[in-house]
Design a protein around this motif. Structure first.
Motif, PDB file in Angstrom:
ATOM      1  N   GLY A  43       0.369  21.399 -30.042  1.00  0.00           N
ATOM      2  CA  GLY A  43       0.002  21.218 -31.312  1.00  0.00           C
ATOM      3  C   GLY A  43      -0.190  21.722 -32.360  1.00  0.00           C
ATOM      4  N   LEU A  44       0.152  21.186 -34.193  1.00  0.00           N
ATOM      5  CA  LEU A  44       0.125  22.177 -34.845  1.00  0.00           C
ATOM      6  C   LEU A  44      -1.436  21.679 -35.682  1.00  0.00           C
ATOM      7  CD1 LEU A  44       3.100  21.805 -36.681  1.00  0.00           C
ATOM      8  CD2 LEU A  44       2.625  22.928 -35.125  1.00  0.00           C
ATOM      9  N   TYR A  45      -2.400  22.219 -36.084  1.00  0.00           N
ATOM     10  CA  TYR A  45      -3.700  22.096 -36.538  1.00  0.00           C
ATOM     11  C   TYR A  45      -4.096  23.420 -37.809  1.00  0.00           C
ATOM     12  CZ  TYR A  45      -3.586  20.735 -31.739  1.00  0.00           C
ATOM     13  OH  TYR A  45      -3.678  20.292 -30.614  1.00  0.00           O
ATOM     14  N   HIS A  46      -5.099  21.924 -39.272  1.00  0.00           N
ATOM     15  CA  HIS A  46      -5.957  22.398 -39.594  1.00  0.00           C
ATOM     16  C   HIS A  46      -6.136  23.381 -40.243  1.00  0.00           C
ATOM     17  CE1 HIS A  46      -6.749  22.325 -44.194  1.00  0.00           C
ATOM     18  NE2 HIS A  46      -6.092  21.218 -43.653  1.00  0.00           N
ATOM     19  N   ALA A  47      -5.453  24.981 -41.298  1.00  0.00           N
ATOM     20  CA  ALA A  47      -6.208  26.010 -41.685  1.00  0.00           C
ATOM     21  C   ALA A  47      -7.335  25.947 -41.221  1.00  0.00           C
ATOM     22  CB  ALA A  47      -4.949  26.776 -42.966  1.00  0.00           C
ATOM     23  N   THR A  48      -8.359  25.272 -42.189  1.00  0.00           N
ATOM     24  CA  THR A  48      -9.999  25.594 -42.898  1.00  0.00           C
ATOM     25  C   THR A  48     -10.336  24.484 -41.606  1.00  0.00           C
ATOM     26  OG1 THR A  48      -9.032  23.796 -44.435  1.00  0.00           O
ATOM     27  CG2 THR A  48      -9.245  25.567 -44.942  1.00  0.00           C
ATOM     28  N   SER A  49     -10.249  23.663 -41.084  1.00  0.00           N
ATOM     29  CA  SER A  49     -10.886  22.023 -40.739  1.00  0.00           C
ATOM     30  C   SER A  49     -10.646  22.450 -39.237  1.00  0.00           C
ATOM     31  CB  SER A  49     -10.554  20.881 -40.622  1.00  0.00           C
ATOM     32  OG  SER A  49      -9.489  20.522 -40.592  1.00  0.00           O
ATOM     33  N   GLY A  50      -9.198  22.680 -38.742  1.00  0.00           N
ATOM     34  CA  GLY A  50      -8.780  22.734 -37.394  1.00  0.00           C
ATOM     35  C   GLY A  50      -8.358  20.814 -36.823  1.00  0.00           C
ATOM     36  N   ASP A  51      -8.883  20.230 -37.810  1.00  0.00           N
ATOM     37  CA  ASP A  51      -7.718  19.033 -37.787  1.00  0.00           C
ATOM     38  C   ASP A  51      -6.401  18.690 -36.915  1.00  0.00           C
ATOM     39  OD1 ASP A  51     -10.198  18.051 -38.274  1.00  0.00           O
ATOM     40  OD2 ASP A  51     -10.080  16.831 -40.201  1.00  0.00           O
ATOM     41  N   THR A  52      -6.775  17.918 -35.873  1.00  0.00           N
ATOM     42  CA  THR A  52      -5.126  17.605 -35.334  1.00  0.00           C
ATOM     43  C   THR A  52      -4.395  17.311 -36.929  1.00  0.00           C
ATOM     44  OG1 THR A  52      -5.635  17.103 -33.765  1.00  0.00           O
ATOM     45  CG2 THR A  52      -3.491  16.512 -33.825  1.00  0.00           C
ATOM     46  N   LEU A  53      -3.134  17.979 -36.529  1.00  0.00           N
ATOM     47  CA  LEU A  53      -1.804  17.452 -37.530  1.00  0.00           C
ATOM     48  C   LEU A  53      -0.666  16.691 -37.088  1.00  0.00           C
ATOM     49  CD1 LEU A  53      -1.623  20.727 -40.141  1.00  0.00           C
ATOM     50  CD2 LEU A  53      -2.673  18.726 -40.234  1.00  0.00           C
ATOM     51  N   VAL A  54      -0.150  17.036 -35.716  1.00  0.00           N
ATOM     52  CA  VAL A  54       0.619  16.931 -35.349  1.00  0.00           C
ATOM     53  C   VAL A  54       0.789  17.234 -33.851  1.00  0.00           C
ATOM     54  CG1 VAL A  54       3.147  17.491 -35.052  1.00  0.00           C
ATOM     55  CG2 VAL A  54       2.471  16.941 -37.145  1.00  0.00           C
ATOM     56  N   GLN A  55       1.018  16.477 -32.703  1.00  0.00           N
ATOM     57  CA  GLN A  55       1.182  16.717 -31.414  1.00  0.00           C
ATOM     58  C   GLN A  55       1.920  16.344 -30.695  1.00  0.00           C
ATOM     59  OE1 GLN A  55      -2.698  15.183 -28.743  1.00  0.00           O
ATOM     60  NE2 GLN A  55      -0.993  16.125 -27.047  1.00  0.00           N
ATOM     61  N   GLY A  56       2.798  17.092 -29.320  1.00  0.00           N
ATOM     62  CA  GLY A  56       4.081  16.947 -28.957  1.00  0.00           C
ATOM     63  C   GLY A  56       3.868  15.472 -28.236  1.00  0.00           C
ATOM     64  N   LYS A  57       5.131  14.410 -28.315  1.00  0.00           N
ATOM     65  CA  LYS A  57       5.631  13.215 -27.427  1.00  0.00           C
ATOM     66  C   LYS A  57       4.655  13.762 -26.163  1.00  0.00           C
ATOM     67  CE  LYS A  57       8.808  11.687 -29.052  1.00  0.00           C
ATOM     68  NZ  LYS A  57       9.474  13.328 -29.698  1.00  0.00           N
ATOM     69  N   SER A  58       5.203  15.207 -25.199  1.00  0.00           N
ATOM     70  CA  SER A  58       4.767  15.322 -23.836  1.00  0.00           C
ATOM     71  C   SER A  58       3.469  15.463 -23.345  1.00  0.00           C
ATOM     72  CB  SER A  58       5.777  15.929 -23.223  1.00  0.00           C
ATOM     73  OG  SER A  58       7.137  15.234 -23.600  1.00  0.00           O
ATOM     74  N   GLY A  59       3.031  15.620 -24.293  1.00  0.00           N
ATOM     75  CA  GLY A  59       1.573  16.009 -23.979  1.00  0.00           C
ATOM     76  C   GLY A  59       0.491  15.538 -24.381  1.00  0.00           C
ATOM     77  N   LEU A  60      -0.243  15.073 -23.289  1.00  0.00           N
ATOM     78  CA  LEU A  60      -1.526  14.427 -22.965  1.00  0.00           C
ATOM     79  C   LEU A  60      -2.108  13.995 -24.036  1.00  0.00           C
ATOM     80  CD1 LEU A  60      -1.231  16.001 -20.138  1.00  0.00           C
ATOM     81  CD2 LEU A  60      -3.390  15.792 -19.450  1.00  0.00           C
ATOM     82  N   PRO A  61      -2.414  12.838 -24.309  1.00  0.00           N
ATOM     83  CA  PRO A  61      -3.672  12.131 -25.420  1.00  0.00           C
ATOM     84  C   PRO A  61      -4.788  12.484 -25.388  1.00  0.00           C
ATOM     85  CG  PRO A  61      -1.736  10.554 -24.347  1.00  0.00           C
ATOM     86  CD  PRO A  61      -2.288  11.263 -23.202  1.00  0.00           C
ATOM     87  N   ILE A  62      -5.230  13.012 -24.432  1.00  0.00           N
ATOM     88  CA  ILE A  62      -6.542  13.121 -24.128  1.00  0.00           C
ATOM     89  C   ILE A  62      -7.163  14.724 -25.075  1.00  0.00           C
ATOM     90  CG2 ILE A  62      -6.264  14.477 -22.014  1.00  0.00           C
ATOM     91  CD1 ILE A  62      -9.591  13.218 -23.566  1.00  0.00           C
ATOM     92  N   PHE A  63      -5.958  15.370 -25.365  1.00  0.00           N
ATOM     93  CA  PHE A  63      -6.003  16.839 -26.413  1.00  0.00           C
ATOM     94  C   PHE A  63      -5.601  16.516 -27.670  1.00  0.00           C
ATOM     95  CE2 PHE A  63      -4.257  18.670 -21.929  1.00  0.00           C
ATOM     96  CZ  PHE A  63      -5.520  19.124 -21.600  1.00  0.00           C
ATOM     97  N   VAL A  64      -5.880  15.036 -28.068  1.00  0.00           N
ATOM     98  CA  VAL A  64      -4.911  15.056 -29.224  1.00  0.00           C
ATOM     99  C   VAL A  64      -6.822  15.649 -29.822  1.00  0.00           C
ATOM    100  CG1 VAL A  64      -5.020  13.621 -31.216  1.00  0.00           C
ATOM    101  CG2 VAL A  64      -3.312  13.911 -28.915  1.00  0.00           C
ATOM    102  N   GLY A  65      -7.797  14.994 -29.784  1.00  0.00           N
ATOM    103  CA  GLY A  65      -8.533  15.172 -30.451  1.00  0.00           C
ATOM    104  C   GLY A  65      -9.725  16.523 -29.654  1.00  0.00           C
ATOM    105  N   VAL A  66      -9.460  16.775 -28.400  1.00  0.00           N
ATOM    106  CA  VAL A  66      -9.959  17.810 -27.860  1.00  0.00           C
ATOM    107  C   VAL A  66      -9.513  19.649 -28.660  1.00  0.00           C
ATOM    108  CG1 VAL A  66     -10.665  19.530 -25.572  1.00  0.00           C
ATOM    109  CG2 VAL A  66     -10.649  16.600 -25.647  1.00  0.00           C
ATOM    110  N   MET A  67      -8.692  19.521 -28.701  1.00  0.00           N
ATOM    111  CA  MET A  67      -7.839  20.486 -29.166  1.00  0.00           C
ATOM    112  C   MET A  67      -8.277  21.329 -30.495  1.00  0.00           C
ATOM    113  SD  MET A  67      -6.714  23.026 -26.972  1.00  0.00           S
ATOM    114  CE  MET A  67      -5.687  23.461 -27.667  1.00  0.00           C
ATOM    115  N   SER A  68      -8.344  19.353 -31.168  1.00  0.00           N
ATOM    116  CA  SER A  68      -9.138  20.230 -33.163  1.00  0.00           C
ATOM    117  C   SER A  68     -10.581  21.200 -32.664  1.00  0.00           C
ATOM    118  CB  SER A  68      -9.248  19.163 -33.869  1.00  0.00           C
ATOM    119  OG  SER A  68     -10.456  18.126 -33.010  1.00  0.00           O
TER     120      SER A  68
END
Length: 562
Positions: free
Chosen positions: A45-70
């Motif tokens: 995915g793509l993540y914010h330059a200062t906050s690290g928040d999730t911006l975009v995640q691929g459709k094939s990626g695990l949903p649990i990683f959306v929040g965790v990877m930030s």
């Protein structure tokens, strides 16, 4: 800030999601281990330059990683302390910092444009083995993280584009399967390289200001969509609880509780009353808990995007000292089982507010099974996999038979792949009759897997599962599903674990097997509302025995013409 029109925003949203999708596909094709290559246990995915928040995640990626990877990106931001340069790459697996468990290796790479940090790209994949006491790293007897796997804090794998071979040497020395680890690492590095190339192309075409405006707009849009969804629901407070079988150490149940409250366009998820941090490895770190809340929300509101803006109107309250906010070095290897139970209780609570929005409980365990040994030439082998079960019934239909866990889009590795890679044979891979919860719409069927060891040197098996004591629940008066059952063959016959769903060190000779009988899904709606022809069809297809149908639904189905 640059204004952006809706059409350009839509185009750029699709382009950036495609970048993450292509990164996913690159790793899936390059990875050496089947958990990534076949099961797709990975994400980009793509993540914010200062906050690290999730911006975009691929459709094939695990949903649990959306929040965790930030949280993983935030950890790198904190560690780097503004000393990043173009071409840097950080790597780590520390679950207390980045969430999930130590098998998930995270790579974070800053993306620079014209010398300025624009965003981060990140890759996470489930490596086959990262050391520890148990091959495959699911150690049901662990009482600290050091018994689960090698712990790597955020360290710089590359500086200015130059790889630090020392870090790779450390990684490969701490795995039973160094070739697999090297292949997976190269796959993740290749995915990040591709992401950098695609971002360059995108910004060359649209300009940094326009793309940055699109990223900001996507966050605002995600928040607005979430608030609109909440405003369409009744205000109120609803509670639910469920239990884990045990922590793998002490045979005592562990409560997971939630109170869900909606007020206007805001929602609170309060997990007060959940069990305290425990000795065994069903603890999870706070980042994992927050990410799990997002997964449940995404299931309930499937149209929402994979963007951190979704969580802005939601407060997740987690008591300190609980197994949902475990502190280092508490073991977290069985995080999958705990977050599945979290999703179950959130669904059960939400069913009281809007039952048409949710499904009954799914089978609720990945049944992480490792079978490991040495071949005749002394080479170690580790077959790690997870297994499927039934999903819950819904307001619209029966549950899915033999589905994958609702925490992810990871598929169950095919039997043919596992048999080709390891000295095992599947005696059985079939639907499990009578495993679904009864209801107007019944749950889906669980499965039966029986796996025989072929290696002459024998093998050792390890199981980390759940739902051996507490069945998946139905909702809206639907019935509960069958319990999880694990058994293993010994010279004296078939045995079952004392802790029902967890065991380590099971010695197997060549020709002996293990057997999983996984739960089905819970039922939706009262059983007496199920149509008699549907019951008769299930019996005719072997999904239910006639005796079980009589018990669950009565005998009126027998009058249906055959």
């Amino acid at each position: 800030m640059t204004d952006i029109d809706p059409i350009t925003l839509s185009v750029l949203a699709g382009r950036m999601e495609q970048i993450a999708d292509e990164m996913d596909a690159t790793l899936f094709r390059a990875a050496f281990n089947p958990i990534i290559a076949e099961a797709h246990d990975a994400s980009h995915g793509l993540y914010h330059a200062t906050s690290g928040d999730t911006l975009v995640q691929g459709k094939s990626g695990l949903p649990i990683f959306v929040g965790v990877m930030s949280f993983a990106v935030k950890a790198v931001i904190e560690k780097a302390d503004n000393e990043l340069q173009d071409g840097d790459i950080y790597i780590f697996n520390d679950a207390h910092i980045g969430g999930t468990h130590l098998s998930d290796m995270r790579l974070v790479r800053p993306y620079f444009r014209d010398g300025t940090l624009f965003c981060y790209l990140a890759s996470v994949g489930h490596w086959h083995d990262v050391g520890g006491a148990v091959p495959g790293n699911y150690n049901p007897g662990a009482t600290e993280v050091f018994q689960e796997a090698f712990v790597l804090p955020p360290v710089r794998l590359a500086r200015g584009g130059e790889i630090n071979q020392d870090i790779i040497d450390i990684l490969l020395r701490n795995t039973r399967l160094p070739q697999s680890a090297m292949g997976d690492l190269n796959g993740q590095l290749g995915a990040l390289d591709l992401g950098i190339k695609r971002m360059d192309e995108l910004l060359d075409e649209y300009g940094a200001d326009t793309v940055r405006a699109a990223l900001d707009a996507l966050g605002h849009r995600a928040e607005a969509l979430m608030r609109a969804e909440l405003e369409g629901l009744p205000d109120g407070r609803w509670e639910a609880e469920d239990f884990l079988d045990n922590d793998g150490i002490t045979d005592e149940r562990l409560a997971i509780r939630v109170a869900l409250e909606i007020k206007g366009d805001r929602m609170t998820l309060d997990f007060a009353g959940s069990a305290p941090q425990c000795a065994g490895p069903v603890n999870i770190a706070l980042p994992t808990t927050v990410a799990t809340a997002y997964v449940a929300i995404k299931h309930i509101f499937p149209a929402l995007p994979a963007n951190a803006g979704v969580m802005r109107p939601i407060d997740v309250l987690v008591p300190e000292g609980s197994l949902l906010s475990a502190e280092f070095p508490a073991p977290t290897g069985g995080y999958t089982e705990t977050i599945l139970r979290m999703i179950d209780v959130m669904f059960s609570a939400f069913a009281k507010a809007a039952p048409d929005r949710v499904v009954a409980n799914a089978y609720g365990t990945i049944n992480a099974l490792s079978i490991a040994g040495k071949r005749a030439n002394g080479q170690p082998w580790v077959m790690f996999s997870f297994y499927g079960g039934g999903h819950g019934g819904s307001a619209e239909s029966d549950g899915l038979n033999h589905g994958n866990a609702p925490i992810s889009t990871a598929t169950i590795p095919p039997m043919e792949i596992l048999e080709a890679a390891y000295p095992v044979m599947f005696r059985q891979w079939a639907l499990r009759p009578d495993s679904a919860g009864a209801g107007a719409h019944r749950g889906g069927m669980g499965a039966i897997y029986e796996i025989e060891v072929l290696e002459e040197n024998g093998a050792e098996a390890f199981l980390f599962g759940e739902r051996g004591r507490f069945a998946p629940k139905g909702i809206a008066s639907g019935g509960d599903a069958a319990l999880n059952v694990f058994s293993y063959e010994q010279d004296t016959g078939w045995e079952t674990p004392p802790l029902a769903s967890k065991m380590r060190g099971i010695k197997l000779r060549a020709g002996q097997a293990v057997r999983l009988e996984t739960p089905g899904g819970g039922g939706y709606g009262p059983a007496d509302a199920r149509a008699a022809p549907d019951i008769a069809r299930d019996v005719a297809r072997g999904l239910m025995t006639a005796k079980a149908a009589d018990t669950a639904y009565g005998t009126a189905w027998r009058e249906v013409p055959q």
